[in-house]
Design a protein around this motif. Sequence first.
Motif, PDB file in Angstrom:
ATOM      1  N   GLU A 101      19.078  34.671  28.979  1.00 52.72           N
ATOM      2  CA  GLU A 101      18.774  34.536  27.554  1.00 52.72           C
ATOM      3  C   GLU A 101      18.580  33.082  27.162  1.00 52.72           C
ATOM      4  O   GLU A 101      17.697  32.752  26.362  1.00 52.72           O
ATOM      5  CB  GLU A 101      19.882  35.173  26.716  1.00 52.72           C
ATOM      6  CG  GLU A 101      19.869  36.684  26.714  1.00 52.72           C
ATOM      7  CD  GLU A 101      18.543  37.241  26.198  1.00 52.72           C
ATOM      8  OE1 GLU A 101      18.085  36.789  25.123  1.00 52.72           O
ATOM      9  OE2 GLU A 101      17.973  38.118  26.869  1.00 52.72           O
TER      10      GLU A 101
ATOM     11  N   LYS B  87      15.193  32.010  28.392  1.00 52.76           N
ATOM     12  CA  LYS B  87      14.136  32.652  27.603  1.00 52.76           C
ATOM     13  C   LYS B  87      13.941  31.935  26.272  1.00 52.76           C
ATOM     14  O   LYS B  87      12.806  31.698  25.838  1.00 52.76           O
ATOM     15  CB  LYS B  87      14.494  34.114  27.367  1.00 52.76           C
ATOM     16  CG  LYS B  87      13.429  34.915  26.638  1.00 52.76           C
ATOM     17  CD  LYS B  87      13.852  36.374  26.510  1.00 52.76           C
ATOM     18  CE  LYS B  87      12.802  37.196  25.769  1.00 52.76           C
ATOM     19  NZ  LYS B  87      13.215  38.611  25.626  1.00 52.76           N
TER      20      LYS B  87
ATOM     21  N   GLU C 120      10.952  29.841  27.133  1.00 54.39           N
ATOM     22  CA  GLU C 120      10.050  30.993  27.025  1.00 54.39           C
ATOM     23  C   GLU C 120       9.639  31.507  28.398  1.00 54.39           C
ATOM     24  O   GLU C 120       8.472  31.826  28.653  1.00 54.39           O
ATOM     25  CB  GLU C 120       8.815  30.641  26.190  1.00 54.39           C
ATOM     26  CG  GLU C 120       9.156  30.283  24.748  1.00 54.39           C
ATOM     27  CD  GLU C 120       7.920  30.021  23.921  1.00 54.39           C
ATOM     28  OE1 GLU C 120       6.818  29.928  24.506  1.00 54.39           O
ATOM     29  OE2 GLU C 120       8.046  29.906  22.684  1.00 54.39           O
TER      30      GLU C 120
ATOM     31  N   GLN D 170      10.837  34.307  31.438  1.00 49.28           N
ATOM     32  CA  GLN D 170      11.653  35.499  31.654  1.00 49.28           C
ATOM     33  C   GLN D 170      12.043  35.616  33.131  1.00 49.28           C
ATOM     34  O   GLN D 170      11.181  35.535  34.015  1.00 49.28           O
ATOM     35  CB  GLN D 170      10.890  36.756  31.224  1.00 49.28           C
ATOM     36  CG  GLN D 170      11.679  38.040  31.394  1.00 49.28           C
ATOM     37  CD  GLN D 170      12.878  38.110  30.446  1.00 49.28           C
ATOM     38  OE1 GLN D 170      12.743  37.900  29.242  1.00 49.28           O
ATOM     39  NE2 GLN D 170      14.045  38.392  31.005  1.00 49.28           N
TER      40      GLN D 170
END
Length: 301
Positions: free
Chosen positions: A67, A70, A74, A76
Amino acid sequence: MKQVKDALLIDDETLRSYVEKYRSGGVKKLLETNYQGRLSHLNKSQCEQLKEELERKIYLTTYAVIEFIKEAFEVQYSPSGMRDLLHRLGYEFKKPKLVPGNPDVEAQETFAEQYEAFMSTKPVDIEVLFLDAVHPEHNTMAAYGWIKRGQKRPLPTNSGRQRLNLHGAVNAETMEMTVIESNTINKESTVQLLSMLDKKYESAKQIVVILDNARYHYSKEVKQLEEESPRLKLVYLPPYSPELNLIERVWKSFKKQVLYNKYYKNVCEFRKAAINFFSNIDQHARALKSLLDGGFENIYT
């Protein structure tokens, strides 16, 4: 071919590829590998930022790190990919080590230097002991151990909260233990233990006892005993310095040997196991020697 495949535990396709490589280039071709590790989704700068974040904060789960990445970059990651990245960066999943929040580092360093200098030059008729108490509970302490993958290993527990109050001292050179059991660890138990040490080492010119700053260690009764004994000399550790008390290392070994992953159905069995450890301390001499001989370098690392 079947015998070769079975011996190497490989399938038909893999074996055929090995044969083709050997035919085309011999052993040299077999030894070649064109494997390239998968590139990280993060660039070098982002990896450095991630390491700074991991030094600032301890993340409890892999998903929490996912998280963060991310939101910050940005990008994943899957859980397995995240674990691979963390391993490549030199991180592993383990507990942090608890240390005092406000130690006087200068005082600790001074004590360590003075202690080591004293021990290297002291006469043989001076005994040095570290004194402290431990309060093991009669309850099973689960600890990490090797358990077959996919299986749960049940470990019985006790519902009670009975505990032992052990007051002890360890000889810094011989590793000899002196331990008493008391209803309460207080000034009375301290006086009792110090009196035992005074008698036990009656041939010593001086008995230096190093102890922490518990209030009862400064009691009138304890101070009076020190004044009345021609041999006893009490030396107090700097505040918040459990790592400087060598007997803490003995307690750690005691817990590992007697408490971790061990079930005692009643307090009597529990007490017997504890007494047996200290009564047969020589059986653990090698392990204790490595603990007590470690010195005080980098005590919080």
